[in-house]
Write an enzyme that holds these catalytic residues in place. Structure first.
Site, short mmCIF file in Angstrom:
data_model
loop_
_atom_site.label_atom_id
_atom_site.label_comp_id
_atom_site.label_asym_id
_atom_site.label_seq_id
_atom_site.Cartn_x
_atom_site.Cartn_y
_atom_site.Cartn_z
N ASP A 299 0.83 -1.39 -0.08
CA ASP A 299 0.02 0.02 -0.07
C ASP A 299 1.12 1.25 0.11
O ASP A 299 2.02 1.06 0.05
CB ASP A 299 -0.97 -0.02 1.09
CG ASP A 299 -2.10 0.84 0.71
OD1 ASP A 299 -2.17 1.64 0.01
OD2 ASP A 299 -3.41 0.58 1.54
C1 NOJ Z 1 -4.14 3.81 0.16
C2 NOJ Z 1 -5.03 3.06 0.14
O1 NOJ Z 1 -5.16 2.20 1.55
C3 NOJ Z 1 -5.28 2.16 -0.66
O2 NOJ Z 1 -6.70 1.34 -0.78
C4 NOJ Z 1 -5.28 2.52 -2.24
O3 NOJ Z 1 -5.46 1.85 -3.31
C5 NOJ Z 1 -4.00 3.40 -2.56
N1 NOJ Z 1 -3.94 4.40 -1.54
C6 NOJ Z 1 -3.75 4.18 -3.63
O4 NOJ Z 1 -4.60 5.36 -3.79
#
Ligand code: NOJ
Length: 773
Positions: A299
């Site tokens: 993430d």
């Molecule tokens: C953080 C989020 O937790 C995740 O779900 C998302 O895909 C990413 N940012 C990218 O935006």
């Protein structure tokens, strides 16, 4: 070598394949969806390309950077274009649009030595331009075909805008509505969540990743992110291995089983080890146990965050830990691109681990057809043709209607569409921007979304007078009472009040946890003031989580849960308010009476002192002094404009042999005067087992459409697989003994019957268990 060299060096389709080459392709390889011939060809292509790559070029493939077009995290980096041209970037996210992605792709293809195309990712969660209801709402439809269709529409629009990869589906089970990300998943139930996960994966990916109406999907956030302590985002997760396997992993396993191309790690720590550094999750379970051959992505800066977690000494250490755990691509943190060259030199990271990651990523690029034509997804003509296509908007309206849940109705709904006047009150009544909720990708917040007011006005035309007043503009503080008197005056002129209230769209999603679950701001006071007029009130509730609305339940005449229903939401709400569509949605998540009851879910364990409000002496029982244990609305609950009566529950046997199946039948009758659809649910309880079992667990559902007055015998078939669980030693199987089957229109219905399984059945050995456990 120029970009053209990569493409020209690959007359792949023409290669004649030797039998030996075919035999060399491992079963379940990253190329698994291709035919054996194509697999061999693809593997050879990637191997050949990798032979020609330097270590730096390989590491570049593991680097995912955001563009400056959209912001979905805390840091933004300038100069990403230069990094692309330098070959230090394998993938870009938050960039979309045929022209823009084409311009970035040109940098990679024309400027870098090998011309390896970029992969473009984005959070296409519930639609790309045409926005469907938020995922939790879609789950309320219990309609797997509709959910799959929604994902396919999203993929079609996204793929034409240059995107190859969506960071969806989010398959985190969530049982705590304080957690804002409950809106993004399928709710509280692992069994339903697993089916919805597979439907979404199939919707996004289809059967052919090279199709121009499909994108790579990403099962996230691996794992147990939804179990954050106290519902606070990014917070610690500390759960038993049993709970991990029984509750949080099934949707991920289903996504892997459905062939999902990628997995994203979770931000949280799990039992002392951050998920992004968990070799147990990312390698032992995902790759070895489930045979996942796609690639994993961290993430957003989650690798860097191993440092503040207190798990890595510094970012170099974090990069080594993450790669070793099984992370293949670093999202936005640049720890891999910064530190892996040195870590390889120091012998702290093996080049083989980097090669494995690169091979997986290049395999996906190959399967998307990017080595044939790196620009094939960035097609301005197709983008113009499919964006907001009529059939997409129709599908969005249809899915939205299916996702609405009627929580209460004393008969005021459906509304008459003549000789009445309606007051449409509330800060969300005419709010286009809130209709599409959070994570709404490239969906426009202005003009495109149909507000409830617009939908109602369009529906009633000139036949009905609609008085509109927002009442309060402040959904966050309690200061917004300036609009009360205008709202009361508008309401006083009407025959019926429709109050559209709830949370503004950005109150759910990432970083949007709440410690209370009330209607925010001055809305409760506004609702009470409207109530004092003594007129019928319908509450249309918009939010991405269950709210505590006990006062409303006691005092208003009807409540329709609208969630964030998407671009066509206003039409869908009007369809239901006026009875053009008979609501059939059922809650995929429990609505508590008060925040003190959370986490709350239907499949609780029985306890040694179960509380029975009807029983004698209940003091020393598992209960609250100040509230019932029961929720306001249970999982699986939802009303219709007609009524369904369940009777004649029958089992074709009372003794089940392990190889047999059990047929459960129940008569469902539409006793009202409207045609309608009912979601008939089947739950099971294992009465005594080697580890305690939940009071009931969902094990089946059927959607039945019944004309007014009609009845149907609905049939379910159960086998031992439906009775199986992770037993005392964590092997998966069923244990001989008594079971109760419950069938009804919600998880609280009590029509039940008993049977006995005659012998133990082992289905699978224990999954890998980490040490220390
Ligand atoms: C953080 C989020 O937790 C995740 O779900 C998302 O895909 C990413 N940012 C990218 O935006």
């Amino acid at each position: 070598m120029s970009a053209a060299a990569v493409h020209a060096s690959a007359p792949r389709r023409a290669v004649a394949l030797a039998a030996a080459a075919l035999a060399a392709v491992p079963a379940g390889s990253a190329f698994a969806q291709a035919s054996p011939d194509d697999q061999a060809e693809a593997e050879r292509f990637v191997a050949d390309l990798m032979e020609r790559m330097t270590l730096r070029e390989k590491i570049g493939q593991l680097n995912l950077l955001t563009s400056s077009m959209d912001v979905t995290g805390p840091t933004l980096r300038e100069g990403y274009r230069e990094s692309v041209a330098a070959g230090d970037v394998g993938a870009i996210f938050n960039a979309y649009g045929a022209d823009y992605t084409r311009s970035l792709q040109t940098l990679a293809v024309e400027e870098t030595r090998l011309g390896i195309p970029l992969l473009f990712g984005y959070d296409v969660v519930h639609g790309f331009r045409t926005i469907f209801p938020i995922p939790l709402a879609e789950a309320a439809s219990w309609d797997l075909e509709a959910i799959e269709r929604s994902a396919r529409v999203a993929a079609t629009e996204a793929a034409a805008a240059g995107l190859h990869w969506t960071f969806a589906p989010m398959v985190d089970i969530a049982r705590d509505p304080r957690w804002g990300r409950i809106a993004e998943g399928a709710g509280e139930d692992p069994w339903l969540g697993a089916r919805i996960a597979a439907a979404r994966v199939h919707g996004f990916q289809g059967d052919d990743l090279a199709g121009l109406d499909t994108v790579l999907a990403c099962a996230k956030h691996f794992a147990a992110y939804g179990a954050a302590q106290a519902g606070r985002d990014y917070h610690t997760v500390d759960i038993s291995l049993r709970t991990l396997w029984e509750v949080y992993l099934p949707p991920f396993e289903a996504a892997a089983g459905a062939g999902v191309a990628t997995f994203m790690t979770a931000f949280n720590e799990l039992n002392g080890v951050p998920a992004t550094a968990s070799r147990y999750l990312l390698t032992d379970v995902l790759q070895q146990h489930w045979g996942f051959e796609g690639f994993t992505v961290s993430d957003y800066t989650a690798v860097n965050e191993l440092v503040p977690h207190g798990y890595a000494r510094d970012e170099a250490h974090a990069a080594a830990l993450a790669l070793h755990a099984g992370v293949h691509m670093d999202m936005q943190g640049e720890t891999f691109v910064t530190w892996l060259p040195e870590l390889v030199r120091r012998g702290e990271v093996s080049e083989a681990a980097i090669d494995d990651a690169v091979r997986r990523i290049l395999a996906m690029k190959y399967r998307l057809g990017l080595f044939d034509d790196p620009y094939r997804y960035s097609d301005a003509g197709r983008e113009a043709a499919v964006t907001y296509a009529d059939e997409h908007l129709e599908a969005a309206r249809d899915v939205a209607r299916r996702s609405l849940v009627l929580l209460k109705n004393d008969g005021v709904l459906p509304l008459a569409d003549e000789d009445v006047s309606i007051a449409l009150i509330g800060p969300l009544a005419d709010s286009e921007e809130d209709m599409i909720g959070s994570w709404s990708a490239a969906g426009e917040r202005r003009d495109r979304p149909v507000s409830v007011l617009e939908g109602v006005q369009e529906r009633v035309g000139d036949d009905v007078t609609v008085h509109h007043a927002p009442g309060t503009s402040d959904m966050l503080g309690e200061s917004g009472r300036q609009g009360f008197s205008a709202a009361i005056a508008a309401a006083a002129r009407a025959d019926v009040i429709v109050a559209v209230m709830g949370e503004p769209w950005d109150m759910t999603g990432e970083a949007a946890s709440r410690a209370t679950l009330d209607l925010p701001g001055a809305q409760p006071q506004l609702l009470m003031a409207l109530h004092r007029l003594g007129k019928p009130i319908v509450l249309v509730l918009m939010s991405g989580r269950p709210l505590t609305i006990e006062w409303a339940h006691e005092n208003v005449d009807a409540i329709l849960m609208a969630w964030y229903p998407g671009t066509e939401g206003g039409h869908a709400v009007a369809d239901v308010l006026f009875g053009d569509y008979n609501p059939s949605g059922k809650l995929p998540v429990t609505f508590p009476r008060a925040v003190g009851q959370v986490p709350i879910h239907y499949d609780v364990k029985p306890t040694g002192r179960p509380y029975d409000p009807q029983g004698p002496e209940q003091k020393y029982r598992s209960r609250y002094l100040d509230l019932p244990n029961t929720p306001l609305y249970p999982f699986g609950y939802g009303l219709s404009y007609t009524r369904f009566r369940y009777s004649d529950l029958a089992l074709d046997r009372t003794e089940l042999e392990p190889d047999d199946s059990l047929t459960v039948t129940v008569r469902v009758e539409n006793t009202g005067d409207r045609d309608g659809e009912e979601i008939v649910q089947l739950y099971l309880r294992d009465e005594v087992a080697s580890v305690t079992r939940p009071v009931r667990q969902l094990r089946g559902f059927r959607r039945v459409r019944l004309d007014a007055g009609a009845a149907e015998t609905v049939e379910f078939e159960l086998t031992v697989a439906d009775l199986a669980f992770y037993r005392r030693d964590m092997s998966f199987g069923a244990e001989a003994g008594e079971f109760t089957v419950f069938v009804g229109g919600s998880s609280a219905d009590t029509l039940g019957a008993r049977f006995r399984l005659t012998a133990d059945v082992s289905l699978r050995p224990p999954p890998p268990l980490p040490w220390p456990p």
